[in-house]
Design a protein around this motif. Structure first.
Motif, PDB file in Angstrom:
ATOM      1  N   UNK A 133       4.919  11.179  -0.215  1.00 12.35           N
ATOM      2  CA  UNK A 133       3.472  11.001  -0.319  1.00 12.35           C
ATOM      3  C   UNK A 133       2.742  12.337  -0.437  1.00 12.35           C
ATOM      4  N   UNK A 134       3.460  13.398  -0.873  1.00 16.87           N
ATOM      5  CA  UNK A 134       2.849  14.676  -1.180  1.00 16.87           C
ATOM      6  C   UNK A 134       1.885  15.155  -0.079  1.00 16.87           C
ATOM      7  N   UNK A 135       2.487  15.513   1.035  1.00 18.75           N
ATOM      8  CA  UNK A 135       1.739  15.970   2.206  1.00 18.75           C
ATOM      9  C   UNK A 135       1.899  17.476   2.316  1.00 18.75           C
ATOM     10  N   UNK A 136       0.805  18.217   2.640  1.00 21.34           N
ATOM     11  CA  UNK A 136       0.909  19.659   2.860  1.00 21.34           C
ATOM     12  C   UNK A 136       1.307  19.901   4.312  1.00 21.34           C
ATOM     13  N   UNK A 155       0.815  -1.217   0.000  1.00 23.15           N
ATOM     14  CA  UNK A 155       0.000   0.000   0.000  1.00 23.15           C
ATOM     15  C   UNK A 155       0.841   1.255   0.000  1.00 23.15           C
ATOM     16  N   UNK A 156       1.906   1.266   0.793  1.00 30.13           N
ATOM     17  CA  UNK A 156       2.795   2.431   0.842  1.00 30.13           C
ATOM     18  C   UNK A 156       3.534   2.601  -0.482  1.00 30.13           C
ATOM     19  N   UNK A 157       4.100   1.530  -0.957  1.00 33.83           N
ATOM     20  CA  UNK A 157       4.895   1.600  -2.191  1.00 33.83           C
ATOM     21  C   UNK A 157       4.051   2.081  -3.377  1.00 33.83           C
ATOM     22  N   UNK A 158       2.849   1.540  -3.500  1.00 36.17           N
ATOM     23  CA  UNK A 158       1.979   1.925  -4.617  1.00 36.17           C
ATOM     24  C   UNK A 158       1.664   3.422  -4.598  1.00 36.17           C
ATOM     25  N   UNK A 159       1.329   3.971  -3.467  1.00 36.35           N
ATOM     26  CA  UNK A 159       0.964   5.380  -3.366  1.00 36.35           C
ATOM     27  C   UNK A 159       2.180   6.300  -3.509  1.00 36.35           C
ATOM     28  N   UNK A 160       3.335   5.845  -3.034  1.00 33.49           N
ATOM     29  CA  UNK A 160       4.548   6.665  -3.182  1.00 33.49           C
ATOM     30  C   UNK A 160       4.913   6.813  -4.651  1.00 33.49           C
ATOM     31  N   UNK A 161       4.873   5.725  -5.386  1.00 33.91           N
ATOM     32  CA  UNK A 161       5.228   5.781  -6.809  1.00 33.91           C
ATOM     33  C   UNK A 161       4.260   6.704  -7.558  1.00 33.91           C
ATOM     34  N   UNK A 162       2.977   6.621  -7.246  1.00 34.91           N
ATOM     35  CA  UNK A 162       2.008   7.475  -7.938  1.00 34.91           C
ATOM     36  C   UNK A 162       2.199   8.946  -7.579  1.00 34.91           C
ATOM     37  N   UNK A 168       8.949   8.205  -5.973  1.00 32.70           N
ATOM     38  CA  UNK A 168      10.010   7.793  -5.046  1.00 32.70           C
ATOM     39  C   UNK A 168      11.003   8.877  -4.730  1.00 32.70           C
ATOM     40  N   UNK A 169      10.701  10.135  -5.107  1.00 38.18           N
ATOM     41  CA  UNK A 169      11.596  11.259  -4.840  1.00 38.18           C
ATOM     42  C   UNK A 169      11.172  11.953  -3.552  1.00 38.18           C
ATOM     43  N   UNK A 170      12.002  11.888  -2.480  1.00 36.30           N
ATOM     44  CA  UNK A 170      11.606  12.494  -1.204  1.00 36.30           C
ATOM     45  C   UNK A 170      11.553  14.028  -1.255  1.00 36.30           C
TER      46      UNK A 170
END
Length: 233
Positions: free
Chosen positions: A186-189, A153-160, A164-166
């Motif tokens: 994971x594109x967090x505000x 679940x984490x990997x799938x959402x990170x790639x989207x 994978x770029x922090x």
């Protein structure tokens, strides 16, 4: 009336007959005493009480029992009773000791195996400084905090979200227009990060571990788990 003297032989015969009668009386009394002793319980005082008035208890030598003889017999009876009581007490104590020894032996047989102790000053687990290592370290923290989520679940959402770029930053969506662009794996505000950051992680939005765990914490509260997120969230 003229007096006369019996012949010596007559006097002797008369005396002998008298003695025989006396002996018969004594023998009859002895038989009665014997029958009384046989029929009565083995108690000297009871036997003496039940015997005919003319017959008195006698000792082993055939002489009447004296007060001293009765006292000696009573002392012997008490000594025998005391010996029996002491023997019973010794037997009871020995039995108790044997029982206690058996219990101690059984307790000794039950050896308690202590749980192995953790190695002192164990070095913390090290994770690779890449996407795989960041996800695995985040999962360990999430597990300790009770935050649901899986590697997939984490990997799938990170790639989207970031490929994978922090350090990825979104400068074109509504959040960017409002001055709070989405950042990190994971594109967090920033407001969401401030509210859902997991204690113990870095207080930096683009830190890989802090970003992943904050996003998973937010998704768990809103969607039940990061595994349930399949698009922008």
């Amino acid at each position: 009336m003229p007096s006369f003297t019996l012949p010596r032989a007559f006097r002797a015969a008369r005396i002998t007959r008298t003695h025989k009668i006396s002996a018969a009386v004594v023998a009859s009394a002895s038989c009665a005493a014997t029958l009384a002793l046989t029929a009565a319980p083995g108690n000297a005082e009871t036997t003496a009480a039940q015997a005919p008035a003319g017959v008195k208890p006698v000792s082993a030598n055939g002489l009447p029992l004296t007060a001293k003889d009765r006292a000696d017999d009573g002392a012997k009876d008490r000594q025998v009773a005391s010996s029996l009581t002491a023997g019973l007490k010794v037997t009871a104590v020995a039995k108790q000791g044997h029982t206690a020894k058996q219990a101690a032996d059984r307790s000794a047989d039950r050896k308690i195996i202590a749980a192995p102790k953790a190695a002192p000053n164990a070095a913390p687990k090290r994770y690779a400084n890449n996407l795989d290592g960041w996800i695995r370290q985040s999962l360990a923290i999430m597990k300790s905090k009770g935050i649901p989520g899986s590697y997939q679940g984490l990997h799938r959402n990170i790639i989207r979200e970031s490929g994978g770029n922090p350090n990825a930053v979104n400068n074109w969506d509504i959040n960017a227009i409002n001055g709070i662009p989405s950042k990190g794996l994971l594109q967090v505000i920033q407001p969401t990060f401030n509210q859902y950051r997991v204690a113990g992680t870095a207080n930096k939005l683009t830190d890989p571990i802090a970003n992943i765990t904050a996003a998973a914490n937010y998704a768990a509260n809103r969607y039940g788990s990061i595994d349930n997120v399949n698009s922008a969230y």
